[in-house]
Design a protein around this motif. Structure first.
Motif, PDB file in Angstrom:
ATOM      1  N   GLU A 242      -3.973 -21.924 -10.976  1.00 22.88           N
ATOM      2  CA  GLU A 242      -3.460 -21.420 -12.244  1.00 22.88           C
ATOM      3  C   GLU A 242      -2.204 -20.580 -12.073  1.00 22.88           C
ATOM      4  OE1 GLU A 242      -6.547 -19.330 -14.199  1.00 22.88           O
ATOM      5  OE2 GLU A 242      -7.845 -21.084 -14.443  1.00 22.88           O
ATOM      6  N   THR A 243      -1.650 -20.609 -10.835  1.00 27.13           N
ATOM      7  CA  THR A 243      -0.475 -19.788 -10.555  1.00 27.13           C
ATOM      8  C   THR A 243       0.749 -20.660 -10.383  1.00 27.13           C
ATOM      9  OG1 THR A 243      -1.875 -18.180  -9.409  1.00 27.13           O
ATOM     10  CG2 THR A 243       0.521 -18.055  -9.026  1.00 27.13           C
ATOM     11  N   PRO A 244       1.778 -20.506 -11.230  1.00 28.57           N
ATOM     12  CA  PRO A 244       2.997 -21.301 -11.057  1.00 28.57           C
ATOM     13  C   PRO A 244       3.790 -20.822  -9.857  1.00 28.57           C
ATOM     14  CG  PRO A 244       3.322 -19.689 -12.797  1.00 28.57           C
ATOM     15  CD  PRO A 244       1.872 -19.583 -12.377  1.00 28.57           C
ATOM     16  N   SER A 245       4.501 -21.769  -9.237  1.00 30.89           N
ATOM     17  CA  SER A 245       5.330 -21.438  -8.082  1.00 30.89           C
ATOM     18  C   SER A 245       6.814 -21.596  -8.380  1.00 30.89           C
ATOM     19  CB  SER A 245       4.950 -22.332  -6.896  1.00 30.89           C
ATOM     20  OG  SER A 245       5.816 -22.112  -5.801  1.00 30.89           O
ATOM     21  N   TYR A 246       7.145 -22.602  -9.176  1.00 32.44           N
ATOM     22  CA  TYR A 246       8.559 -22.865  -9.413  1.00 32.44           C
ATOM     23  C   TYR A 246       8.727 -23.600 -10.736  1.00 32.44           C
ATOM     24  CZ  TYR A 246       7.342 -27.614  -8.028  1.00 32.44           C
ATOM     25  OH  TYR A 246       6.755 -28.850  -7.965  1.00 32.44           O
ATOM     26  N   TYR A 247       9.979 -23.601 -11.203  1.00 29.85           N
ATOM     27  CA  TYR A 247      10.383 -24.389 -12.368  1.00 29.85           C
ATOM     28  C   TYR A 247      11.500 -25.335 -11.946  1.00 29.85           C
ATOM     29  CZ  TYR A 247       7.913 -20.935 -15.233  1.00 29.85           C
ATOM     30  OH  TYR A 247       6.961 -20.130 -15.788  1.00 29.85           O
ATOM     31  N   ASP A 248      11.389 -26.594 -12.353  1.00 31.90           N
ATOM     32  CA  ASP A 248      12.490 -27.552 -12.166  1.00 31.90           C
ATOM     33  C   ASP A 248      13.448 -27.417 -13.343  1.00 31.90           C
ATOM     34  OD1 ASP A 248      11.766 -28.849  -9.752  1.00 31.90           O
ATOM     35  OD2 ASP A 248      10.206 -29.940 -10.825  1.00 31.90           O
ATOM     36  N   CYS A 249      14.716 -27.278 -13.041  1.00 29.96           N
ATOM     37  CA  CYS A 249      15.729 -27.119 -14.086  1.00 29.96           C
ATOM     38  C   CYS A 249      16.871 -28.099 -13.837  1.00 29.96           C
ATOM     39  CB  CYS A 249      16.292 -25.693 -14.098  1.00 29.96           C
ATOM     40  SG  CYS A 249      15.062 -24.415 -14.378  1.00 29.96           S
ATOM     41  N   VAL A 250      17.573 -28.422 -14.890  1.00 33.49           N
ATOM     42  CA  VAL A 250      18.798 -29.204 -14.768  1.00 33.49           C
ATOM     43  C   VAL A 250      19.864 -28.524 -15.617  1.00 33.49           C
ATOM     44  CG1 VAL A 250      18.166 -30.790 -16.637  1.00 33.49           C
ATOM     45  CG2 VAL A 250      19.865 -31.497 -14.959  1.00 33.49           C
ATOM     46  N   PHE A 251      21.066 -28.450 -15.049  1.00 35.76           N
ATOM     47  CA  PHE A 251      22.195 -27.819 -15.729  1.00 35.76           C
ATOM     48  C   PHE A 251      23.221 -28.898 -16.056  1.00 35.76           C
ATOM     49  CE2 PHE A 251      26.476 -26.039 -15.564  1.00 35.76           C
ATOM     50  CZ  PHE A 251      26.377 -24.986 -16.460  1.00 35.76           C
ATOM     51  N   PHE A 252      23.726 -28.872 -17.299  1.00 31.08           N
ATOM     52  CA  PHE A 252      24.758 -29.820 -17.732  1.00 31.08           C
ATOM     53  C   PHE A 252      26.008 -29.039 -18.112  1.00 31.08           C
ATOM     54  CE2 PHE A 252      20.660 -31.585 -19.134  1.00 31.08           C
ATOM     55  CZ  PHE A 252      20.650 -32.770 -18.401  1.00 31.08           C
ATOM     56  N   GLY A 253      27.147 -29.570 -17.716  1.00 33.03           N
ATOM     57  CA  GLY A 253      28.389 -28.914 -18.094  1.00 33.03           C
ATOM     58  C   GLY A 253      29.461 -29.910 -18.468  1.00 33.03           C
ATOM     59  N   SER A 254      30.665 -29.386 -18.763  1.00 33.43           N
ATOM     60  CA  SER A 254      31.828 -30.143 -19.186  1.00 33.43           C
ATOM     61  C   SER A 254      31.500 -30.982 -20.403  1.00 33.43           C
ATOM     62  CB  SER A 254      32.356 -31.002 -18.040  1.00 33.43           C
ATOM     63  OG  SER A 254      33.631 -31.514 -18.376  1.00 33.43           O
ATOM     64  N   ASN A 255      31.919 -32.266 -20.408  1.00 37.61           N
ATOM     65  CA  ASN A 255      31.785 -33.062 -21.622  1.00 37.61           C
ATOM     66  C   ASN A 255      30.347 -33.178 -22.098  1.00 37.61           C
ATOM     67  OD1 ASN A 255      34.458 -33.417 -21.220  1.00 37.61           O
ATOM     68  ND2 ASN A 255      34.415 -35.638 -21.050  1.00 37.61           N
ATOM     69  N   LEU A 256      29.402 -33.070 -21.194  1.00 38.26           N
ATOM     70  CA  LEU A 256      28.010 -33.253 -21.601  1.00 38.26           C
ATOM     71  C   LEU A 256      27.562 -32.223 -22.624  1.00 38.26           C
ATOM     72  CD1 LEU A 256      26.050 -34.251 -18.387  1.00 38.26           C
ATOM     73  CD2 LEU A 256      26.613 -35.652 -20.355  1.00 38.26           C
ATOM     74  N   SER A 257      28.185 -31.063 -22.649  1.00 40.39           N
ATOM     75  CA  SER A 257      27.751 -30.046 -23.598  1.00 40.39           C
ATOM     76  C   SER A 257      28.001 -30.504 -25.032  1.00 40.39           C
ATOM     77  CB  SER A 257      28.459 -28.715 -23.316  1.00 40.39           C
ATOM     78  OG  SER A 257      29.862 -28.904 -23.273  1.00 40.39           O
ATOM     79  N   TRP A 258      29.224 -30.945 -25.341  1.00 42.59           N
ATOM     80  CA  TRP A 258      29.464 -31.415 -26.706  1.00 42.59           C
ATOM     81  C   TRP A 258      28.847 -32.780 -26.944  1.00 42.59           C
ATOM     82  CZ3 TRP A 258      32.024 -35.942 -26.621  1.00 42.59           C
ATOM     83  CH2 TRP A 258      32.980 -36.183 -25.628  1.00 42.59           C
ATOM     84  N   ALA A 259      28.767 -33.596 -25.902  1.00 43.98           N
ATOM     85  CA  ALA A 259      28.136 -34.905 -26.069  1.00 43.98           C
ATOM     86  C   ALA A 259      26.676 -34.750 -26.454  1.00 43.98           C
ATOM     87  CB  ALA A 259      28.267 -35.726 -24.791  1.00 43.98           C
ATOM     88  N   ASP A 260      26.024 -33.760 -25.865  1.00 44.10           N
ATOM     89  CA  ASP A 260      24.628 -33.511 -26.229  1.00 44.10           C
ATOM     90  C   ASP A 260      24.524 -33.027 -27.665  1.00 44.10           C
ATOM     91  OD1 ASP A 260      21.716 -33.037 -25.202  1.00 44.10           O
ATOM     92  OD2 ASP A 260      22.270 -31.196 -26.241  1.00 44.10           O
ATOM     93  N   ASP A 261      25.466 -32.160 -28.075  1.00 45.13           N
ATOM     94  CA  ASP A 261      25.471 -31.684 -29.463  1.00 45.13           C
ATOM     95  C   ASP A 261      25.635 -32.835 -30.447  1.00 45.13           C
ATOM     96  OD1 ASP A 261      25.183 -29.077 -28.620  1.00 45.13           O
ATOM     97  OD2 ASP A 261      27.316 -28.616 -28.725  1.00 45.13           O
ATOM     98  N   LEU A 262      26.386 -33.858 -30.035  1.00 38.11           N
ATOM     99  CA  LEU A 262      26.701 -34.957 -30.945  1.00 38.11           C
ATOM    100  C   LEU A 262      25.743 -36.135 -30.831  1.00 38.11           C
ATOM    101  CD1 LEU A 262      30.587 -35.115 -30.486  1.00 38.11           C
ATOM    102  CD2 LEU A 262      29.322 -34.048 -32.355  1.00 38.11           C
TER     103      LEU A 262
END
Length: 986
Positions: A242-262
């Motif tokens: 019942e104890t978490p050890s880590y979180y998997d994350c992904v970071f997006f930058g540049s064009n992907l930021s507005w592309a995701d918004d759209l």
């Protein structure tokens, strides 16, 4: 070196601050003003602000709004029967807020823009005739911490950290890849701080309204100096028990930021502001757009070019385009005679053809892109988009159908039924004819008021019924257009009132549908339903019932036309005079007595055909854009056409957009990385093969509804269903197969000298043609207009040369009234008389009479020039299509198989801060372009892996003949039956 990840995903709650509007209940006119000050139609009394008349503003000037702040307005509308109340120009980019058409109490939240910060501005629009009982505004400034994810993540305690960033301009193997993206997957430790910040996602029995698997705004800081803004998403969580050890994350930058918004935004959701609202579809408004040279010429985002979607002016003069005047504008009626089709007071028909929507709008591409990026907070920086050519690019709305057809149907339609017995009225018929003459008769006429049925008369609840007069039974049309008018199941109970002998015969009883055209004073019958004949006599009985037939009529009606029902009777008394009969009109097909019926089943309805925009109507631009068009697909379509490359500066929220040919800067701006090269690391060279197969095709989408382009593709373009696609077969060193690069949004367009516009066989100008059946520009036959075409990319040309030849035939014939045929002609020297306009409103993808007009097909086309002043043509020569103009250099580089070099560069934080993919890199006498920076680790002092692509300066290329051969007049693309008709431009 320290690294921080800050999540900045604020969610604002519904807790309201202090009410801001003074005198928001309109106890007096204090703090409120009207714009314009006089004649605005606004008044304040009795605890309400009431409006009628022209478009105008109600403003409270004793308030201050802060740009970027969230606000909520609560308001109440009563007594409204027409028009809308608008929150005017309060949103970013000067956009409007709510547009409210109904009565009731409402609440609306918005983020304040830069306009109207010193006032609350409400607009009464489109004939708004209601009252605002109160308007109260509250700031929404409290953050809902339960739903927000805000804070700094712990990142230094897990073995999978530090963060490594990968930067990439585009996929080197994909010729049409445009994005400049970077992303990275990494782990962060499940510390107490992170568990709290991430809402204890690991624990399944904790409920939260926060979806952490969606993108959250964040920034990464290195040494509190270098900041990368983008989006972060939690993709998984792991641990033991019942104890978490880590979180998997992904970071997006540049064009992907507005592309995701759209990614989930649609074209119809764009807010065009007041310039896209209440657009009148009539001659004056259509012709006004022809004055625009490009998108910067006026505030209008649209133009109306000559484009064929099927048969022009179907009910009018052959080979003409319809652009009707009103009765008043035609000089045959008073100022309020604003009908296009109808009747004079004498009962004579106007003689005009049924109105035809021959013109469909085209929207400027540059305006559209700026709207798309602006709504998500970005601006565009592009030298290419500031060129004269790009400013004239338009995209067709080739179907011109409403995306809110049901809403319009409800708003502009009428219907009623009956209940109970359905008794409407009683009419006494007393013929005065000569009873000794069996052919004589009397006629009787009276207006039917269905309201006379009292409680048995029931208005439909699924239509607005605005326009129904409850005192007269007259219905006033609220919008121009085609209406289905249906009447059925009405009946008559007849019964002797006086019987002296002989017989009383009724030849018929008619229910007539009558119209009074706007600006006229007389009603005229346009349809009817009739009973069979019947009679009363001593032997035949003195009572009974008859049933009316039905009518179902499609007719064009003008705004403010009036409809009514009229009862007409033809009857006579024979053998004896003085016979009389009572006729009881029922909303029932089965009356059984003067007061009863078996079933009140009659219906009367006036239903707007609400699917397509019709001539004379008023529309909003966002309401005529197909709901399945995605904004991101539009961007991809434009990028595909012009081989655009994009990079984003997240700090300034700027998207840099340029074609490949000009995206990369000159050698003088190159970055010298010779001294940064780590020569102790292995340098690896590979020769780029990309994914190119032997047969290469660049084309638009195939439009299955455009049978002309489809047939031409099968006949002339090796089965490629596009107009002038690009096709090339590469050497055998390339793998067998086909590499097809298809535009993801636009379809190809056929262009011709359409003889359906000329009134005769003329050497007219080129225009775009979209036809659902195979036909030819020289034929008189055209299919019906299509309404399911894909979007088209065209070039707008305000074609109006200064000194045209007296023999110029660059014109189109326009029917403006019953027998009035005018001409729009390219050229001012012959205007205005007898011409309607000296502007030929032209939009084409290929104009083969003008080599300066951009060729918007992917393949090359034989083009020539026409000298308007002399009427002389030059010889044909190859004109560059999109491929040769925007892809040739890059494509030849790929064919030359440049090397992809992988090496290690000593990149510092400042190098990444200033990283500009548009700058070439210079190393040891060779120039390269950056393809990818792989796993840059800002908190480690070590070289970074970099992929570079060899830059080959190949020089200029001469325009080559079209891929698909033919004679110089037609480029081999004439129709089979007319292969060499250069005048028609096939």
């Amino acid at each position: 070196m320290s690294v921080k990840i800050e999540i900045l995903d604020y969610v604002y709650g519904s807790v309201e601050g202090t009410q801001m509007i003074s005198n928001g209940s309109f106890t007096s006119s204090a703090d409120w003003s009207f714009v314009p000050a006089s004649g605005s139609g606004w008044s304040i009394s009795g605890g309400a602000a009431t409006h009628s008349g022209t478009n105008s503003y109600l403003q409270n000037t004793n308030v201050t709004f802060i740009e970027g702040q969230n606000y909520r307005i609560k308001y109440k509308i009563s007594g409204r029967t027409a028009g809308s109340l608008i929150l005017a120009n309060h949103l970013p980019n000067n956009a409007n807020g709510f547009i409210q058409y109904g009565n009731g109490t409402f609440s609306y939240d918005w983020v304040q823009g830069s306009s109207n910060n010193n006032k609350l501005s409400l607009a009464g629009w489109s004939g708004f005739d209601g009252s605002v009982e109160y308007a109260k505004v509250y700031p929404i400034s409290n953050i809902d911490w339960e739903k927000s994810v805000v804070g700094e993540l712990d990142v230094t305690d897990h073995s999978d950290f530090p963060l490594a960033m990968t930067f990439q301009i585009s996929d080197i193997k994909d010729l049409t890849s445009t994005s400049g993206d970077y992303s990275k997957t990494f782990k962060i430790p499940a510390t107490k701080n992170n568990n709290k910040l991430l809402k204890h996602t690991y624990t399944p029995n904790i409920d939260t309204d926060v979806n952490l698997t969606e993108n959250k705004k964040c920034r990464i800081l290195i040494n509190n100096l270098f900041s990368i803004k983008g989006l972060i998403k939690v993709t998984g969580v792991g641990g033991y028990g019942e104890t978490p050890s880590y979180y998997d994350c992904v970071f997006f930058g540049s064009n992907l930021s507005w592309a995701d918004d759209l990614s989930n935004k649609y074209m119809y959701e764009l807010d065009w502001g007041v310039n896209g609202q209440d657009l009148e579809y009539n001659k004056t408004s259509i012709m006004a757009t022809w004055q625009d040279e490009d998108c910067d010429s006026s505030t209008s985002p649209i133009v109306y070019p000559i484009v064929s979607y099927g048969e022009y002016n179907k009910d009018g003069e052959p080979k003409t385009i319809q652009l009707l005047d009103t009765n008043y504008d035609a000089g045959t009626g008073s100022a309020n005679a604003l009908g296009y089709n109808g009747y004079f007071n004498s009962g004579t028909n106007y003689g005009t053809p049924l109105p035809s929507a021959d013109w469909r709008p085209a929207v400027f591409v540059k305006d559209t892109l700026e709207k798309i990026f602006g709504q998500v907070g970005y601006t565009i920086n592009s030298t290419f988009m500031e060129t004269d050519m790009f400013k004239k690019l338009v995209w067709l709305l080739p179907n011109f159908k409403y995306n809110n057809a049901e809403e319009r149907y409800d708003e502009y339609s009428y219907g009623n039924t009956f209940t109970g017995e359905g008794l409407i009225s009683n009419t006494l018929i007393a013929p005065t004819n000569d009873p000794g003459n069996p052919t004589s008769f009397s006629t009787f006429s009276s207006v039917i008021d269905l309201n006379d049925a009292g409680a048995d008369f029931v208005l439909n609840t699924d239509t607005d019924n605005t326009g129904w007069d409850a005192s007269t039974g007259i219905y006033t049309i609220q919008e121009y257009g085609y209406y289905n008018i249906e009447l059925n199941n009405f009946g008559i109970w007849f019964q002797s009132n006086v019987y002296n002998g002989g017989s009383l015969g009724v030849s018929y009883v008619k229910i007539q549908l009558q119209v009074k055209t706007v600006g006229q004073s007389s009603f005229n019958s346009i349809d009817s339903c009739t009973t069979d004949s019947f009679s009363i006599s001593g032997s035949g009985g003195l009572s009974g019932s008859v049933y009316f037939g039905d009518f179902n009529r499609l007719t064009y009606l003008n705004k403010n036309d009036q409809l009514r029902l009229n009862l007409t009777v033809k009857a006579g008394t024979y053998g004896y005079s003085g016979n009389k009969i009572d006729l009881y009109l029922f909303g029932s097909s089965t009356p059984t007595s003067p007061t009863l019926s078996n079933n009140a089943n009659a219906q009367y309805s006036i239903s707007l055909n609400s699917e397509a925009v019709e001539y004379g109507q008023t529309y909003d631009l966002d309401k005529v854009i197909n709901k399945d068009y995605k904004q991101i697909d539009f961007i991809k379509g434009i990028a595909h056409a012009f081989n655009l490359k994009m990079t984003t500066d997240e700090t300034t929220k700027t998207v840099n957009i340029e074609p490949f040919n000009t995206f990369y800067k000159d050698y003088a701006d190159a970055i010298d990385w010779t001294y940064k090269l780590d020569r102790s690391k292995q340098i690896e060279d590979k020769w780029i093969k990309s994914d190119l197969k032997r047969d290469v095709v660049f084309k638009y989408k195939t439009d299955s509804k455009d049978k002309k382009v489809e047939r031409r593709g099968e006949e002339w373009f090796d089965g490629i269903k596009d107009e002038y696609p690009y096709q090339e077969t590469l050497p055998k060193t390339f793998e067998k197969g086909e590499s097809k690069y298809e535009n993801p949004f636009f379809a190809g367009t056929y262009n011709a000298k359409d003889q359906d516009t000329t009134g005769g066989q003329l050497d007219t100008a080129f225009s775009a043609c979209l036809w659902e059946e195979i036909t030819d520009p020289t034929y008189l036959y055209r299919p019906d207009k299509g309404y399911e075409f894909l979007p088209r990319l065209l070039y707008w040309n305000k074609y109006s040369p200064a000194n045209p030849s007296a023999f110029s035939q660059k014109q189109a014939s326009i029917q403006t009234w019953a027998s009035t045929i005018d001409v729009v002609h390219a050229g001012s020297a012959v205007s205005p008389s007898p011409f309607l306009s000296d502007i030929y409103p032209q939009a084409t993808s290929i104009n083969r009479d003008d080599s300066s007009s951009p060729i918007l097909s992917y393949g090359n086309v034989n083009v020539r020039d026409y000298d308007d002043s002399t009427g002389v043509y030059t010889s044909y020569a190859a004109g560059r299509g999109l491929f040769e103009t925007y892809y040739k250099n890059m494509f030849e580089m790929f064919k030359s198989k440049p090397r992809l070099r992988t090496l290690y560069i000593d990149l510092k934080t400042t190098d990444i801060i200033n990283l500009d993919f548009r700058k070439l890199v210079y190393i040891d006498g060779v120039y390269w372009r950056i393809n990818k920076v792989v796993d840059y680790q800002p908190n480690k002092n070590q070289p970074t892996k970099v992929e570079l692509v060899e830059w080959l300066q190949l020089g200029a290329f001469a325009a080559v003949a079209p891929s698909f051969g033919g004679n110089e007049n037609t480029g081999g693309l004439g129709d089979v039956d007319i292969p060499d008709n250069q005048n028609i431009g096939l």
